[in-house]
Write a protein that holds these residues in place. Structure first.
Motif, short mmCIF file in Angstrom:
data_model
loop_
_atom_site.label_atom_id
_atom_site.label_comp_id
_atom_site.label_asym_id
_atom_site.label_seq_id
_atom_site.Cartn_x
_atom_site.Cartn_y
_atom_site.Cartn_z
N GLN A 92 1.10 -0.99 0.00
CA GLN A 92 -0.03 0.04 0.01
C GLN A 92 0.88 1.22 0.21
O GLN A 92 1.81 1.48 0.69
N ASP A 104 -9.85 6.02 11.34
CA ASP A 104 -9.04 7.05 10.50
C ASP A 104 -9.53 8.61 10.84
O ASP A 104 -8.73 9.30 11.12
N LYS A 130 -6.78 11.22 12.74
CA LYS A 130 -6.68 12.53 11.97
C LYS A 130 -7.02 13.69 12.88
O LYS A 130 -6.43 14.66 12.76
N ASP A 149 -5.74 15.66 5.64
CA ASP A 149 -6.24 14.72 5.18
C ASP A 149 -5.77 14.10 4.07
O ASP A 149 -5.56 12.72 3.85
N GLY A 193 -3.84 10.29 4.03
CA GLY A 193 -4.62 9.22 3.21
C GLY A 193 -5.43 8.28 3.85
O GLY A 193 -5.99 8.66 4.97
N LYS A 194 -5.50 7.20 3.56
CA LYS A 194 -6.06 6.17 4.39
C LYS A 194 -5.34 5.66 5.54
O LYS A 194 -3.87 5.48 5.11
N ILE A 225 -3.79 2.53 7.57
CA ILE A 225 -3.79 1.17 7.42
C ILE A 225 -2.87 0.70 8.50
O ILE A 225 -2.00 1.11 8.71
#
Length: 156
Positions: free
Chosen positions: A8, A53, A57, A77, A81-82, A84
């Motif tokens: 990723q 998430d 953040k 943000d 990103g995401k 993980i």
């Protein structure tokens, strides 16, 4: 998201390590940025994990603002990103910083009776303004602060 595939892409902020510590039987998470050793603390319950998430953040954004590092939330943000989660990568340097920070928090915890009374943002600010050594040599120029290093990363 929890995965074992390391393919990723990382966001601009790269890798963070997370560890759990307890304050009055409440679980708190200490997130430490791998390169800058910048810290974020938040309390997360099992039911909060589906929103990790947003919680991470938001906690990071609030800590950056508290530390005087101004950054728009939308930009943050995009940088992250995401979120993980991977199994441990055995980053001993970051784990050592986290263990030292937890010891500092244990010491400071005795000043306050409960988690509700603890100024978490202030305690995290203290962690982010402790001098750290980044680099291979022992020159004074290799000593810096996590707050300074994360600000440099944001400016890049």
């Amino acid at each position: 998201m929890i995965t074992t595939h390391y393919d990723q892409p990382e966001g601009k902020f790269g890798k963070w390590n997370a560890t759990i510590f307890h304050v009055n039987r409440k679980k708190c998470w200490l997130f430490t940025h791998g390169c800058s050793k910048y810290n974020v603390i938040t309390d997360i319950t099992a039911s909060d994990l589906k929103n990790i998430d947003h919680i991470f953040k938001e906690a990071l954004y609030e800590q950056l603002v508290y530390d005087g590092i101004m950054l728009d939330y939308k930009t943050l943000d995009l940088f992250i990103g995401k979120v993980i989660f991977y199994p441990t990568d055995n980053d001993r340097s970051t784990t050592g910083f986290q263990n030292q920070n937890i010891q500092s928090l244990e010491y400071w915890k005795h000043e306050y009776a409960s988690l509700e009374n603890m100024p978490i943002k202030d305690l995290t600010h203290r962690l982010n303004t402790i001098p750290i050594h980044i680099g291979k040599s022992r020159k004074m120029s290799d000593f810096t602060y996590p707050k300074t290093e994360i600000a440099k990363l944001i400016q890049e």
